[in-house]
Design a protein around this motif. Sequence first.
Motif, PDB file in Angstrom:
ATOM      1  N   GLY A  52     -24.877  21.968   7.139  1.00 48.98           N
ATOM      2  CA  GLY A  52     -24.495  23.357   6.849  1.00 48.98           C
ATOM      3  C   GLY A  52     -25.309  24.049   5.790  1.00 48.98           C
ATOM      4  O   GLY A  52     -25.405  25.276   5.768  1.00 48.98           O
ATOM      5  N   ASP A  56     -24.397  22.960  -1.399  1.00 45.73           N
ATOM      6  CA  ASP A  56     -23.696  22.941  -0.106  1.00 45.73           C
ATOM      7  C   ASP A  56     -23.343  24.363   0.317  1.00 45.73           C
ATOM      8  O   ASP A  56     -23.421  25.301  -0.484  1.00 45.73           O
ATOM      9  CB  ASP A  56     -22.451  22.056  -0.162  1.00 45.73           C
ATOM     10  N   ASP A  57     -22.977  24.488   1.589  1.00 45.12           N
ATOM     11  CA  ASP A  57     -22.644  25.806   2.123  1.00 45.12           C
ATOM     12  C   ASP A  57     -21.330  26.323   1.584  1.00 45.12           C
ATOM     13  O   ASP A  57     -21.221  27.470   1.179  1.00 45.12           O
ATOM     14  CB  ASP A  57     -22.639  25.769   3.674  1.00 45.12           C
ATOM     15  N   GLY A  92     -21.500  18.048   8.965  1.00 43.41           N
ATOM     16  CA  GLY A  92     -21.478  18.865   7.779  1.00 43.41           C
ATOM     17  C   GLY A  92     -21.402  20.327   8.001  1.00 43.41           C
ATOM     18  O   GLY A  92     -21.593  21.127   7.158  1.00 43.41           O
TER      19      GLY A  92
HETATM   20 MG    MG Z   1     -21.227  21.103   5.301  1.00 44.16          MG
END
Ligand code: MG
Length: 184
Positions: free
Chosen positions: A38, A93-94, A184
């Motif tokens: 992601g 991370d997203d 993810g």
């Molecule tokens: Mg993710």
Amino acid sequence: MHTLLTAAQLSEGIDRLARDVRQAYGDCPLTVVGVLTGSVVVVSDLIRRLEGPVRLSMVWASSYRGTATRAGRLDLRLDLLPDLTGQHVLLVDDIFDSGRTLEAILADLRGRGAASVRSLVLLRKQGRAEVAIEPDFVGFDIPDLFVVGYGLDYDGAWRHLPHLAVLDADDIVTGGASTADSPG
Ligand code: MG
Ligand code: IMP
């Protein structure tokens, strides 16, 4: 599906994050660790705005969502990481949802002899955290809605959208039989 953040708003958010990161680290060399899958879009946009020395590495995480919009068991693969001894590590991370993904990866990274370990997320969902930690840098706080685009997926789809969209109830297959993993 409807737009929550336009491509222009996301771009301004990344500009702001890059400024905040450089303010925090100065000219210090930085090792960015992205969480596949992601974070690929946010990582690629962010690192191109970070002036000064940057290294990039990736880890992989999946919480076996499939067509579910709540996380299941967390699966991590950290074997792509280089030696982090003495490095300033920024985990990217997203989205911070329950926070369990970031918490688990941070715990591992902290055992690798880095000079510092901090975290950045593009999005933080309101009222969902199940952990005590908070990301050090947050692009946008968003309501508790399932979002796709700009790297984020629903059952593997929609990562390529240049904006961030909210899935409406009829886009979401509730109780779907798919156990297919969308990493993810
Ligand atoms: Mg993710
Ligand atoms: P957490 O471990 O519950 O914080 O979940 C983090 C991961 O779940 C993120 O890296 C995303 O892959 C995924 N995720 C959480 N919320 C959403 C969402 O609204 N859309 C798409 N993916 C999500």
